[in-house]
Design a protein around this motif. Structure first.
Motif, PDB file in Angstrom:
ATOM      1  N   ILE A  21       0.843  -1.200   0.000  1.00  0.00           N
ATOM      2  CA  ILE A  21       0.000   0.000   0.000  1.00  0.00           C
ATOM      3  C   ILE A  21       0.875   1.246   0.000  1.00  0.00           C
ATOM      4  O   ILE A  21       0.605   2.215  -0.720  1.00  0.00           O
ATOM      5  CB  ILE A  21      -0.954  -0.023   1.205  1.00  0.00           C
ATOM      6  CG1 ILE A  21      -2.009  -1.119   1.006  1.00  0.00           C
ATOM      7  CG2 ILE A  21      -1.633   1.336   1.391  1.00  0.00           C
ATOM      8  CD1 ILE A  21      -2.926  -1.317   2.187  1.00  0.00           C
ATOM      9  N   ARG A  22       1.944   1.243   0.793  1.00  0.00           N
ATOM     10  CA  ARG A  22       2.848   2.396   0.819  1.00  0.00           C
ATOM     11  C   ARG A  22       3.514   2.603  -0.539  1.00  0.00           C
ATOM     12  O   ARG A  22       3.848   3.731  -0.920  1.00  0.00           O
ATOM     13  CB  ARG A  22       3.916   2.210   1.893  1.00  0.00           C
ATOM     14  CG  ARG A  22       3.411   2.322   3.320  1.00  0.00           C
ATOM     15  CD  ARG A  22       4.549   2.485   4.305  1.00  0.00           C
ATOM     16  NE  ARG A  22       5.464   1.363   4.273  1.00  0.00           N
ATOM     17  CZ  ARG A  22       5.352   0.270   5.018  1.00  0.00           C
ATOM     18  NH1 ARG A  22       4.328   0.172   5.879  1.00  0.00           N
ATOM     19  NH2 ARG A  22       6.225  -0.705   4.956  1.00  0.00           N
ATOM     20  N   LYS A  26      -3.052  -0.761  -4.961  1.00  0.00           N
ATOM     21  CA  LYS A  26      -4.391  -0.798  -4.387  1.00  0.00           C
ATOM     22  C   LYS A  26      -4.780  -2.256  -4.162  1.00  0.00           C
ATOM     23  O   LYS A  26      -4.723  -3.069  -5.091  1.00  0.00           O
ATOM     24  CB  LYS A  26      -5.392  -0.099  -5.302  1.00  0.00           C
ATOM     25  CG  LYS A  26      -5.129   1.400  -5.443  1.00  0.00           C
ATOM     26  CD  LYS A  26      -6.182   2.065  -6.316  1.00  0.00           C
ATOM     27  CE  LYS A  26      -5.934   3.559  -6.415  1.00  0.00           C
ATOM     28  NZ  LYS A  26      -6.958   4.241  -7.253  1.00  0.00           N
ATOM     29  N   LEU A  27      -5.196  -2.557  -2.932  1.00  0.00           N
ATOM     30  CA  LEU A  27      -5.480  -3.942  -2.559  1.00  0.00           C
ATOM     31  C   LEU A  27      -6.959  -4.106  -2.227  1.00  0.00           C
ATOM     32  O   LEU A  27      -7.679  -3.123  -2.027  1.00  0.00           O
ATOM     33  CB  LEU A  27      -4.631  -4.346  -1.348  1.00  0.00           C
ATOM     34  CG  LEU A  27      -3.132  -4.067  -1.418  1.00  0.00           C
ATOM     35  CD1 LEU A  27      -2.447  -4.601  -0.157  1.00  0.00           C
ATOM     36  CD2 LEU A  27      -2.508  -4.658  -2.667  1.00  0.00           C
ATOM     37  N   ASN A  48     -11.619   3.379  -2.842  1.00  0.00           N
ATOM     38  CA  ASN A  48     -10.198   3.312  -2.519  1.00  0.00           C
ATOM     39  C   ASN A  48     -10.105   2.802  -1.089  1.00  0.00           C
ATOM     40  O   ASN A  48     -10.194   3.566  -0.128  1.00  0.00           O
ATOM     41  CB  ASN A  48      -9.548   4.690  -2.662  1.00  0.00           C
ATOM     42  CG  ASN A  48      -8.036   4.607  -2.533  1.00  0.00           C
ATOM     43  OD1 ASN A  48      -7.459   3.518  -2.556  1.00  0.00           O
ATOM     44  ND2 ASN A  48      -7.393   5.738  -2.379  1.00  0.00           N
ATOM     45  N   THR A  50      -9.162   1.518   2.560  1.00  0.00           N
ATOM     46  CA  THR A  50      -8.109   1.727   3.541  1.00  0.00           C
ATOM     47  C   THR A  50      -7.583   0.374   4.018  1.00  0.00           C
ATOM     48  O   THR A  50      -8.232  -0.674   3.838  1.00  0.00           O
ATOM     49  CB  THR A  50      -8.637   2.513   4.747  1.00  0.00           C
ATOM     50  OG1 THR A  50      -9.650   1.724   5.397  1.00  0.00           O
ATOM     51  CG2 THR A  50      -9.227   3.846   4.309  1.00  0.00           C
ATOM     52  N   PHE A  51      -6.430   0.398   4.656  1.00  0.00           N
ATOM     53  CA  PHE A  51      -5.844  -0.832   5.181  1.00  0.00           C
ATOM     54  C   PHE A  51      -6.795  -1.478   6.195  1.00  0.00           C
ATOM     55  O   PHE A  51      -6.951  -2.703   6.231  1.00  0.00           O
ATOM     56  CB  PHE A  51      -4.495  -0.503   5.819  1.00  0.00           C
ATOM     57  CG  PHE A  51      -3.663  -1.717   6.143  1.00  0.00           C
ATOM     58  CD1 PHE A  51      -3.791  -2.894   5.420  1.00  0.00           C
ATOM     59  CD2 PHE A  51      -2.728  -1.676   7.162  1.00  0.00           C
ATOM     60  CE1 PHE A  51      -3.017  -4.008   5.706  1.00  0.00           C
ATOM     61  CE2 PHE A  51      -1.947  -2.778   7.462  1.00  0.00           C
ATOM     62  CZ  PHE A  51      -2.092  -3.950   6.736  1.00  0.00           C
ATOM     63  N   TYR A  66      -5.353 -11.764  -0.224  1.00  0.00           N
ATOM     64  CA  TYR A  66      -5.719 -10.432  -0.683  1.00  0.00           C
ATOM     65  C   TYR A  66      -5.475 -10.331  -2.184  1.00  0.00           C
ATOM     66  O   TYR A  66      -4.752 -11.131  -2.772  1.00  0.00           O
ATOM     67  CB  TYR A  66      -4.897  -9.357   0.047  1.00  0.00           C
ATOM     68  CG  TYR A  66      -3.429  -9.363  -0.310  1.00  0.00           C
ATOM     69  CD1 TYR A  66      -2.908  -8.477  -1.254  1.00  0.00           C
ATOM     70  CD2 TYR A  66      -2.552 -10.266   0.284  1.00  0.00           C
ATOM     71  CE1 TYR A  66      -1.566  -8.485  -1.597  1.00  0.00           C
ATOM     72  CE2 TYR A  66      -1.209 -10.280  -0.046  1.00  0.00           C
ATOM     73  CZ  TYR A  66      -0.721  -9.396  -0.977  1.00  0.00           C
ATOM     74  OH  TYR A  66       0.609  -9.404  -1.327  1.00  0.00           O
TER      75      TYR A  66
END
Length: 360
Positions: A21-22, A26-27, A48, A50-51, A66
């Protein structure tokens, strides 16, 4: 304050997701459906995530799987584990620095450029996955049935991805009946396929189905190869799996002979020799008697050793003196590399210990 949910997922797995992600990937959380490849969030393509939103559904279901979204990426998804097929894809689209082993084949990663072709229409057992509504399971994911997605080459987010070359016209011949597996070698080739696939199927029946698909799609005169022959191959491979006699590449264990440890004990330079010997067993020990070149430069470039050339050569010579490494062929300039093979000494331990110490 940490707002991420507490999770029973492995810390290394969560750390890898956070790293991606960093890096800008996009997961999305996977784990739905019988194979675990369906998203756990509806309408994920419009969000989008978030973690925290990604981890939550995975934590609740206890699934370490994932997806990587492919809006700006393209993944060449080889549906069978065949190095020759991977080579054909890279010959056509350019070399990919990132390979991920899937339960059935290999994923090759590229940046999107242009419109990818339809490889299924050309006869290849390959899908090109790309677009805002497309995704693939990410590295280190584990399907509910145990299928793994394991990094074979490179690291996403570190190795720069090249653009997929999309020249018109195939550069290599597709896998099709025009270039079949010949009748005289069909059995042997399907045995190889079975050994590659058996670790990634849920039952011997699924393996038989896969072998029938390969026979019908790739073999010369498939009608002359009976289902009973495929059943025998599948049953044999399945028994080897149950007996833990299948080599699983990086997701496997290997044995180091205790006599090798005894031989090295107390000898100057034992740490370097043991490190080199362990790495050679890792790379070549699954094929008894295998001859291989042993170059310090190649080993260092591949990340297999951090030893200096002097320490590497000293360790190699010690393994040879102890009988753990055998010279198989000498170097011939411009024609042949020097090759070695792993071995175990035939003399008693005290005797070979005296030999090694007398040559220090």
């Amino acid at each position: 304050m940490n707002t991420n949910p507490k999770s029973n997922l492995p810390e290394t797995f969560r750390a890898e997701m956070a790293r991606l992600i960093r890096c800008g990937f996009k997961l999305l959380p996977l784990g739905g459906g019988t194979d675990g490849k369906s998203p756990l969030i509806a309408k994920w393509a419009q969000e989008n995530l978030t973690f925290k939103r990604i981890l939550g559904p995975m934590h609740r279901r206890g699934i370490a799987m994932y997806g990587i979204r492919l809006a700006d990426l393209v993944v060449v998804d080889c549906d069978i584990d065949d190095p020759a097929l991977v080579a054909k894809m890279e010959a056509r689209f350019g070399s990919s620095p990132v390979h991920v082993k899937s339960p059935r084949g290999v994923h090759l990663y590229y940046r999107l450029q242009g419109k990818p072709p339809n490889l299924r229409a050309e006869g290849f057992p390959v899908d090109l996955k790309t677009g805002p509504n497309a995704y693939v399971a990410g590295p280190h994911s584990v399907r509910p049935d145990g299928g793994l997605y394991w990094p074979l080459k490179g690291v996403l987010g570190i190795d720069a991805l090249p653009a997929l070359k999309t020249q018109t016209g195939a550069l290599v011949a597709p896998v099709s009946p025009s270039a079949p597996i010949l009748k005289g070698v069909r059995h042997e080739e399907l045995v190889k396929f079975a050994l590659k696939m058996v670790a990634h199927v849920a039952s011997v029946e699924e393996l038989k189905t896969d072998l029938r698909r390969l026979r019908d799609g790739l073999c010369e005169n498939p009608e002359s190869m009976p289902d009973s022959e495929l059943s025998e191959i599948a049953s044999w491979a399945w028994r080897r799996r149950l007996e833990n006699r299948i080599f699983h590449c990086r997701m496997s264990e290997f044995r180091v002979h205790r006599q090798a440890l005894d031989l090295l004990r107390g000898i100057t330079g034992q740490e370097d020799a043991l490190a080199l010997y362990t790495r050679l067993v890792d790379l070549h020990g699954h094929t008894p008697g295998k001859a291989f070149p042993l170059s310090h430069r190649a080993m260092k470039e591949a990340g297999h050793t951090s030893l200096s050339r002097e320490r590497f050569m000293t360790a190699r010579r010690l393994l040879q003196r102890l009988g753990l490494l055998q010279l198989m062929s000498k170097h011939r300039a411009g024609a042949k590399l020097q090759t070695f093979a792993l071995a175990m000494p035939l003399v008693d331990l005290p005797e070979i210990g005296k030999i090694a110490r007398s040559e220090k």
